[in-house]
Design a protein around this motif. Sequence first.
Motif, PDB file in Angstrom:
ATOM      1  N   GLU A   1       0.854  -1.340  -0.003  1.00 15.97           N
ATOM      2  CA  GLU A   1       0.110  -0.138  -0.112  1.00 15.97           C
ATOM      3  C   GLU A   1       0.990   1.376  -0.047  1.00 15.97           C
ATOM      4  O   GLU A   1       0.322   2.402  -0.497  1.00 15.97           O
ATOM      5  CB  GLU A   1      -0.879   0.067   1.373  1.00 15.97           C
ATOM      6  CG  GLU A   1      -1.995  -0.856   1.024  1.00 15.97           C
ATOM      7  CD  GLU A   1      -2.966  -0.726   0.219  1.00 15.97           C
ATOM      8  OE1 GLU A   1      -3.644   0.690   0.354  1.00 15.97           O
ATOM      9  OE2 GLU A   1      -3.429  -1.250  -0.669  1.00 15.97           O
ATOM     10  N   SER A   2       2.140   1.332   0.397  1.00  8.70           N
ATOM     11  CA  SER A   2       3.006   2.518   0.697  1.00  8.70           C
ATOM     12  C   SER A   2       3.493   2.878  -0.675  1.00  8.70           C
ATOM     13  O   SER A   2       3.966   4.014  -0.690  1.00  8.70           O
ATOM     14  CB  SER A   2       4.085   2.162   1.542  1.00  8.70           C
ATOM     15  OG  SER A   2       5.050   1.182   0.936  1.00  8.70           O
ATOM     16  N   ARG A   3       3.092   2.265  -1.744  1.00  8.25           N
ATOM     17  CA  ARG A   3       3.719   2.712  -2.915  1.00  8.25           C
ATOM     18  C   ARG A   3       3.022   3.824  -3.699  1.00  8.25           C
ATOM     19  O   ARG A   3       3.572   4.548  -4.480  1.00  8.25           O
ATOM     20  CB  ARG A   3       3.535   1.551  -4.133  1.00  8.25           C
ATOM     21  CG  ARG A   3       2.192   1.145  -4.607  1.00  8.25           C
ATOM     22  CD  ARG A   3       1.996  -0.181  -5.442  1.00  8.25           C
ATOM     23  NE  ARG A   3       0.591  -0.438  -5.971  1.00  8.25           N
ATOM     24  CZ  ARG A   3      -0.305  -1.201  -5.100  1.00  8.25           C
ATOM     25  NH1 ARG A   3       0.453  -1.499  -4.254  1.00  8.25           N
ATOM     26  NH2 ARG A   3      -1.437  -1.329  -5.312  1.00  8.25           N
ATOM     27  N   MET A   4       1.869   4.222  -3.111  1.00  6.07           N
ATOM     28  CA  MET A   4       1.533   5.642  -3.549  1.00  6.07           C
ATOM     29  C   MET A   4       2.121   6.653  -2.918  1.00  6.07           C
ATOM     30  O   MET A   4       1.936   7.984  -3.460  1.00  6.07           O
ATOM     31  CB  MET A   4       0.090   5.713  -3.134  1.00  6.07           C
ATOM     32  CG  MET A   4      -0.479   5.833  -1.695  1.00  6.07           C
ATOM     33  SD  MET A   4      -2.074   5.812  -1.260  1.00  6.07           S
ATOM     34  CE  MET A   4      -2.327   7.141  -0.091  1.00  6.07           C
ATOM     35  N   LEU A   5       3.100   6.517  -1.824  1.00  4.45           N
ATOM     36  CA  LEU A   5       3.726   7.515  -1.205  1.00  4.45           C
ATOM     37  C   LEU A   5       4.983   7.650  -1.560  1.00  4.45           C
ATOM     38  O   LEU A   5       5.773   6.450  -1.577  1.00  4.45           O
ATOM     39  CB  LEU A   5       3.413   7.508   0.435  1.00  4.45           C
ATOM     40  CG  LEU A   5       2.160   7.502   0.933  1.00  4.45           C
ATOM     41  CD1 LEU A   5       2.105   7.082   2.185  1.00  4.45           C
ATOM     42  CD2 LEU A   5       1.424   8.892   0.705  1.00  4.45           C
ATOM     43  N   HIS A   6       5.988   8.614  -1.399  1.00  2.00           N
ATOM     44  CA  HIS A   6       7.334   8.601  -1.647  1.00  2.00           C
ATOM     45  C   HIS A   6       7.867   8.088  -0.316  1.00  2.00           C
ATOM     46  O   HIS A   6       7.266   8.145   0.797  1.00  2.00           O
ATOM     47  CB  HIS A   6       7.809  10.236  -1.578  1.00  2.00           C
ATOM     48  CG  HIS A   6       9.341  10.074  -1.867  1.00  2.00           C
ATOM     49  ND1 HIS A   6      10.227  10.133  -0.838  1.00  2.00           N
ATOM     50  CD2 HIS A   6       9.857  10.442  -2.795  1.00  2.00           C
ATOM     51  CE1 HIS A   6      11.244  10.439  -1.248  1.00  2.00           C
ATOM     52  NE2 HIS A   6      11.315  10.476  -2.418  1.00  2.00           N
ATOM     53  N   PRO A   7       9.028   7.261  -0.322  1.00  2.00           N
ATOM     54  CA  PRO A   7       9.485   6.817   0.787  1.00  2.00           C
ATOM     55  C   PRO A   7       9.797   7.603   2.076  1.00  2.00           C
ATOM     56  O   PRO A   7       9.161   7.327   3.333  1.00  2.00           O
ATOM     57  CB  PRO A   7      11.005   6.333   0.385  1.00  2.00           C
ATOM     58  CG  PRO A   7      10.714   5.865  -0.893  1.00  2.00           C
ATOM     59  CD  PRO A   7       9.724   7.141  -1.421  1.00  2.00           C
ATOM     60  N   THR A   8      10.084   8.889   2.086  1.00  2.00           N
ATOM     61  CA  THR A   8      10.276   9.852   3.013  1.00  2.00           C
ATOM     62  C   THR A   8       8.825  10.027   3.709  1.00  2.00           C
ATOM     63  O   THR A   8       8.480  10.331   4.790  1.00  2.00           O
ATOM     64  CB  THR A   8      10.815  11.242   2.653  1.00  2.00           C
ATOM     65  OG1 THR A   8      12.210  10.658   1.989  1.00  2.00           O
ATOM     66  CG2 THR A   8      10.769  12.090   3.720  1.00  2.00           C
ATOM     67  N   GLN A   9       7.648  10.416   2.654  1.00  2.00           N
ATOM     68  CA  GLN A   9       6.192  10.461   3.067  1.00  2.00           C
ATOM     69  C   GLN A   9       5.798   9.278   3.915  1.00  2.00           C
ATOM     70  O   GLN A   9       5.307   9.332   5.075  1.00  2.00           O
ATOM     71  CB  GLN A   9       5.327  10.692   1.780  1.00  2.00           C
ATOM     72  CG  GLN A   9       5.666  12.010   1.330  1.00  2.00           C
ATOM     73  CD  GLN A   9       4.608  12.253  -0.081  1.00  2.00           C
ATOM     74  OE1 GLN A   9       4.347  11.180  -0.650  1.00  2.00           O
ATOM     75  NE2 GLN A   9       4.050  13.256  -0.210  1.00  2.00           N
ATOM     76  N   PHE A  10       6.174   8.094   3.596  1.00  3.60           N
ATOM     77  CA  PHE A  10       5.657   6.886   4.120  1.00  3.60           C
ATOM     78  C   PHE A  10       6.416   6.764   5.337  1.00  3.60           C
ATOM     79  O   PHE A  10       5.668   6.545   6.535  1.00  3.60           O
ATOM     80  CB  PHE A  10       5.915   5.597   3.503  1.00  3.60           C
ATOM     81  CG  PHE A  10       5.464   4.420   4.096  1.00  3.60           C
ATOM     82  CD1 PHE A  10       4.229   4.242   4.431  1.00  3.60           C
ATOM     83  CD2 PHE A  10       6.569   3.432   4.514  1.00  3.60           C
ATOM     84  CE1 PHE A  10       3.663   3.118   4.859  1.00  3.60           C
ATOM     85  CE2 PHE A  10       6.087   2.382   5.211  1.00  3.60           C
ATOM     86  CZ  PHE A  10       4.645   2.060   5.273  1.00  3.60           C
ATOM     87  N   ILE A  11       7.770   7.200   5.631  1.00  2.95           N
ATOM     88  CA  ILE A  11       8.469   7.020   6.826  1.00  2.95           C
ATOM     89  C   ILE A  11       7.812   8.094   7.692  1.00  2.95           C
ATOM     90  O   ILE A  11       7.614   8.021   8.957  1.00  2.95           O
ATOM     91  CB  ILE A  11       9.856   7.187   6.807  1.00  2.95           C
ATOM     92  CG1 ILE A  11      10.491   6.075   6.124  1.00  2.95           C
ATOM     93  CG2 ILE A  11      10.491   7.481   8.174  1.00  2.95           C
ATOM     94  CD1 ILE A  11      11.852   6.192   5.635  1.00  2.95           C
ATOM     95  N   ALA A  12       7.664   9.323   7.481  1.00  2.00           N
ATOM     96  CA  ALA A  12       7.122  10.490   8.129  1.00  2.00           C
ATOM     97  C   ALA A  12       5.693  10.332   8.571  1.00  2.00           C
ATOM     98  O   ALA A  12       5.243  10.513   9.794  1.00  2.00           O
ATOM     99  CB  ALA A  12       7.066  11.871   7.332  1.00  2.00           C
ATOM    100  N   LEU A  13       4.904   9.614   7.755  1.00  2.00           N
ATOM    101  CA  LEU A  13       3.485   9.343   8.016  1.00  2.00           C
ATOM    102  C   LEU A  13       3.455   8.245   9.340  1.00  2.00           C
ATOM    103  O   LEU A  13       2.707   8.338  10.335  1.00  2.00           O
ATOM    104  CB  LEU A  13       2.771   8.803   6.877  1.00  2.00           C
ATOM    105  CG  LEU A  13       1.193   8.679   6.986  1.00  2.00           C
ATOM    106  CD1 LEU A  13       0.522  10.003   7.000  1.00  2.00           C
ATOM    107  CD2 LEU A  13       0.627   7.911   5.657  1.00  2.00           C
TER     108      LEU A  13
END
Length: 144
Positions: free
Chosen positions: A30-42
């Motif tokens: 599911e995290s593929r819709m976010l940039h890795p930095t966005q996913f980590i921050a989220l």
Amino acid sequence: MGEVVAMEEDTLRLLVGMHRVVRHLRRTGESRMLHPTQFIALRLIGDEQPIRIGEIAARVPCSQPTATTTVAGLEAAGLARRQPDVLDGRATAVVLTPRGDDIVKAAGQHAVDDLTKLLDRLSDDDRALVLSAGAVLSQMADDL
């Protein structure tokens, strides 16, 4: 000298292996819709909310401008919002929106499911070894 070379090779193999596994999980989850930095921050916001942008920058880790841009992107996607910091009214803190909370939960579950499929390919001993390394890798990341 041979031990140093062997350790360097093992370290490089670990690095490449971790990158490959993470890339695979990002492509399937599911995290593929976010940039890795966005996913980590989220994920960080979900774990620590409310959290200031400076703390996000320190913990991701990334620069303060990158953290600000990341939070702005999460806000634009309706996943996070800024609010006054309860400890200092002049500062702002970031929290998840209900949609952001849903994304964190779904992405976390999908990542667990996808990684479990990979772990199921291993022997019991190798699976236990990889899972025990998770605590050590988390500690390393926390000390960054």
